[in-house]
Design a protein around this motif. Structure first.
Motif, PDB file in Angstrom:
ATOM      1  N   GLU A 142      38.110   9.279  47.127  1.00 29.48           N
ATOM      2  CA  GLU A 142      39.337   9.560  46.375  1.00 29.48           C
ATOM      3  C   GLU A 142      39.014  10.146  45.007  1.00 29.48           C
ATOM      4  O   GLU A 142      39.767  10.969  44.476  1.00 29.48           O
ATOM      5  CB  GLU A 142      40.171   8.284  46.263  1.00 29.48           C
ATOM      6  CG  GLU A 142      40.734   7.868  47.616  1.00 29.48           C
ATOM      7  CD  GLU A 142      41.416   6.514  47.604  1.00 29.48           C
ATOM      8  OE1 GLU A 142      42.493   6.391  48.223  1.00 29.48           O
ATOM      9  OE2 GLU A 142      40.872   5.575  46.994  1.00 29.48           O
ATOM     10  N   ILE A 143      37.887   9.738  44.430  1.00 26.47           N
ATOM     11  CA  ILE A 143      37.433  10.352  43.182  1.00 26.47           C
ATOM     12  C   ILE A 143      36.960  11.777  43.460  1.00 26.47           C
ATOM     13  O   ILE A 143      37.276  12.717  42.718  1.00 26.47           O
ATOM     14  CB  ILE A 143      36.291   9.526  42.552  1.00 26.47           C
ATOM     15  CG1 ILE A 143      36.688   8.042  42.433  1.00 26.47           C
ATOM     16  CG2 ILE A 143      35.918  10.106  41.195  1.00 26.47           C
ATOM     17  CD1 ILE A 143      37.981   7.795  41.694  1.00 26.47           C
ATOM     18  N   ALA A 144      36.224  11.945  44.558  1.00 27.25           N
ATOM     19  CA  ALA A 144      35.733  13.271  44.932  1.00 27.25           C
ATOM     20  C   ALA A 144      36.882  14.236  45.211  1.00 27.25           C
ATOM     21  O   ALA A 144      36.801  15.424  44.873  1.00 27.25           O
ATOM     22  CB  ALA A 144      34.822  13.165  46.152  1.00 27.25           C
ATOM     23  N   ASP A 145      37.949  13.736  45.820  1.00 26.31           N
ATOM     24  CA  ASP A 145      39.108  14.602  46.094  1.00 26.31           C
ATOM     25  C   ASP A 145      39.733  15.114  44.802  1.00 26.31           C
ATOM     26  O   ASP A 145      40.161  16.276  44.723  1.00 26.31           O
ATOM     27  CB  ASP A 145      40.159  13.841  46.899  1.00 26.31           C
ATOM     28  CG  ASP A 145      39.747  13.629  48.355  1.00 26.31           C
ATOM     29  OD1 ASP A 145      38.832  14.335  48.826  1.00 26.31           O
ATOM     30  OD2 ASP A 145      40.344  12.761  49.014  1.00 26.31           O
ATOM     31  N   ALA A 146      39.778  14.254  43.790  1.00 27.11           N
ATOM     32  CA  ALA A 146      40.323  14.682  42.498  1.00 27.11           C
ATOM     33  C   ALA A 146      39.433  15.748  41.865  1.00 27.11           C
ATOM     34  O   ALA A 146      39.932  16.736  41.292  1.00 27.11           O
ATOM     35  CB  ALA A 146      40.460  13.480  41.565  1.00 27.11           C
ATOM     36  N   VAL A 147      38.118  15.566  41.968  1.00 23.98           N
ATOM     37  CA  VAL A 147      37.189  16.570  41.444  1.00 23.98           C
ATOM     38  C   VAL A 147      37.354  17.881  42.190  1.00 23.98           C
ATOM     39  O   VAL A 147      37.428  18.962  41.582  1.00 23.98           O
ATOM     40  CB  VAL A 147      35.728  16.069  41.556  1.00 23.98           C
ATOM     41  CG1 VAL A 147      34.754  17.181  41.178  1.00 23.98           C
ATOM     42  CG2 VAL A 147      35.512  14.856  40.663  1.00 23.98           C
ATOM     43  N   GLY A 148      37.419  17.820  43.515  1.00 22.26           N
ATOM     44  CA  GLY A 148      37.592  19.025  44.311  1.00 22.26           C
ATOM     45  C   GLY A 148      38.849  19.782  43.941  1.00 22.26           C
ATOM     46  O   GLY A 148      38.844  21.027  43.867  1.00 22.26           O
TER      47      GLY A 148
END
Length: 240
Positions: free
Chosen positions: A211-217
């Motif tokens: 979910e953190i990675a999705d925000a970065v993406g």
């Protein structure tokens, strides 16, 4: 044209998820680690099937860390994700001078210096994206984590100031501020402590690295092309 992303702290759970997400989006990667080489080698073996993936090693808590890192970069960098999560817990009166120096270097001086190194190419290309991984404590502060709160708050201020400076050059600067995330860093918590934490979070659970990675993406994608200077909170409404 090939695009390259540099991800610091890629050996941890959040860093791995960010790397996998950017690889899925077609970015070639430089994945940084300090000590956990085995974790990054395993990640590299998985991602090499899809994209170029290079390992870089450096201790970014030391004054020569940035110099050691950038000498390992052989291509221009289009995206920087600065993801270093070391914390110091305890009373402010117990923080040692060495801890103060290392945390300031790791969370403030090193990202500042890496940006300085990467910017000339981004400015020349009139595009680029910088995403800093901050923390909920950089926004609200935490008792017994004063040093960590201080440096993460500094990251947030850097993001806001730098975004204004770089916007005319087409470069966007943002941060993601996670709340409590289910990673190996939190394995010291007892089951009872985790239950109490989850009861305190309105969504009723810890966040996930993906979910953190999705925000970065999202922040490095064209979908956020008019978003810069923002601290995106990913915390399940905890301490909002």
């Amino acid at each position: 044209m090939k695009k390259y992303a540099l991800i610091t702290g890629a050996s941890g759970d959040i860093g791995k998820s960010i790397a996998a997400g950017l690889a899925a989006d077609g970015y070639n990667l430089y994945i940084h680690y300090f000590q956990n080489k085995q974790s990054c080698e395993q990640l590299k073996n998985e991602l090499d099937k899809r994209v170029e993936c290079h390992l870089v090693q450096a201790d970014l808590a030391q004054a020569d860390g940035v110099q050691n890192l950038v000498r390992q970069l052989s291509t221009p960098i289009d995206v920087l994700v600065y993801n270093c999560g070391r914390s110091v817990t305890g009373l402010i009166t117990d923080v040692s001078p060495q801890e103060l120096d290392e945390m300031t270097q790791l969370h403030l001086k090193s990202p500042f210096q890496i940006v300085q190194y990467l910017l000339p190419n981004m400015i020349s290309e009139k595009e680029g994206s910088v995403v800093m991984i901050s923390s909920i404590w950089g926004e609200t502060g935490a008792s017994c984590e004063v040093l960590y709160s201080m440096v993460k708050g500094g990251i947030n201020s850097m993001v806001k100031a730098l975004s204004k400076e770089l916007a005319p050059s087409g470069i966007r600067v943002n941060a993601v501020a996670p709340g409590m995330v289910a990673t190996k860093m939190n394995q010291y918590l007892t089951e009872e402590e985790l239950d109490d934490l989850q009861d305190d979070i309105p969504l009723g659970r810890l966040g996930l690295p993906d979910e953190i990675a999705d925000a970065v993406g999202f922040l490095v994608s064209k979908k956020s092309s008019y978003i810069t200077g923002q601290i995106i909170s990913v915390n399940g409404a905890w301490y909002c």
